[in-house]
Design an enzyme around this catalytic site. Structure first.
Site, PDB file in Angstrom:
ATOM      1  N   HIS A  98       0.835  -1.203   0.000  1.00 33.89           N
ATOM      2  CA  HIS A  98       0.000   0.000   0.000  1.00 33.89           C
ATOM      3  C   HIS A  98       0.870   1.252   0.000  1.00 33.89           C
ATOM      4  O   HIS A  98       1.968   1.261   0.558  1.00 33.89           O
ATOM      5  CB  HIS A  98      -0.903   0.025   1.235  1.00 33.89           C
ATOM      6  N   CYS A 161      -0.207   1.908  -5.487  1.00 33.23           N
ATOM      7  CA  CYS A 161      -1.076   2.925  -6.080  1.00 33.23           C
ATOM      8  C   CYS A 161      -0.335   4.252  -6.152  1.00 33.23           C
ATOM      9  O   CYS A 161       0.649   4.467  -5.458  1.00 33.23           O
ATOM     10  CB  CYS A 161      -2.342   3.104  -5.242  1.00 33.23           C
TER      11      CYS A 161
END
Length: 184
Positions: A98, A161
């Site tokens: 993440h 991301c």
């Protein structure tokens, strides 16, 4: 979880196609994969230029066929997709982490800052360390995720991301992908 759905679906489809095209005996490959995964697993990721050291967990597939993600409750842990190659072996090895959580930066928060030529080390359960050099960094819209390059070409792939955050969808619009080649 929806922010990774496009990435995962593309990866699973590409992996399946590669497997079929490679012409391997499916039963033999399936029988060997769990043995390899159980025998040697990556344990730790180290990117000295970013002062990043992180434990690695195994990621499999969800019942929907998506790659599992590291839990948000463990933001400083990255995950190795066990359907990919063990780092240091031939094939694509994929590590996912993440960029952030709702409250804090996560393991790959600074991944976009890594530069070409940077060293990436993966410590394995057999005591070996797979060493890679970063070849390139790519930021790509999730709708155009390069699944074939990520899931089929040799080397290490670090995926997170990035880019603009789409508040309406509650996710980042892009992925940051680091491509690295094995040096030892």
């Amino acid at each position: 979880m929806s922010q990774w759905r496009t990435v995962v679906v593309a990866g699973v489809i590409t992996g399946t196609l590669l497997y079929a095209v490679a012409g391997r005996d499916r039963q033999e490959e399936r029988a060997e994969a769990p043995k390899r995964a159980a025998a040697v697993t990556p344990q730790r990721l180290d990117i000295p230029s970013l002062k990043l050291k992180a434990p690695l967990m195994r990621l499999g597939l969800t019942k929907e066929g998506d790659v599992e993600l590291p839990p948000f409750e463990k933001p400083q842990v990255a995950g190795w997709y066990e359907g990919s190659a063990v780092p240091g072996e031939k094939g694509a090895s994929v590590i996912i982490g993440h960029v952030d959580t709702k409250t804090a930066a996560a393991v790959f928060y600074r991944l976009r800052e890594v530069r070409k030529g940077a060293e990436v080390r993966i410590s394995r359960s057999d005591g070996k360390v797979a060493r890679y050099r970063v070849d390139r960094i790519e930021q790509v819209n999730k709708e155009r995720f390069p699944a074939e390059r990520v899931y089929t070409e040799d080397g290490l792939r670090l995926v997170t991301c990035g880019g603009p955050f789409d508040r309406r969808r509650g996710q980042y619009r892009d992925n940051i992908i680091v491509y690295a080649s094995l040096v030892t």
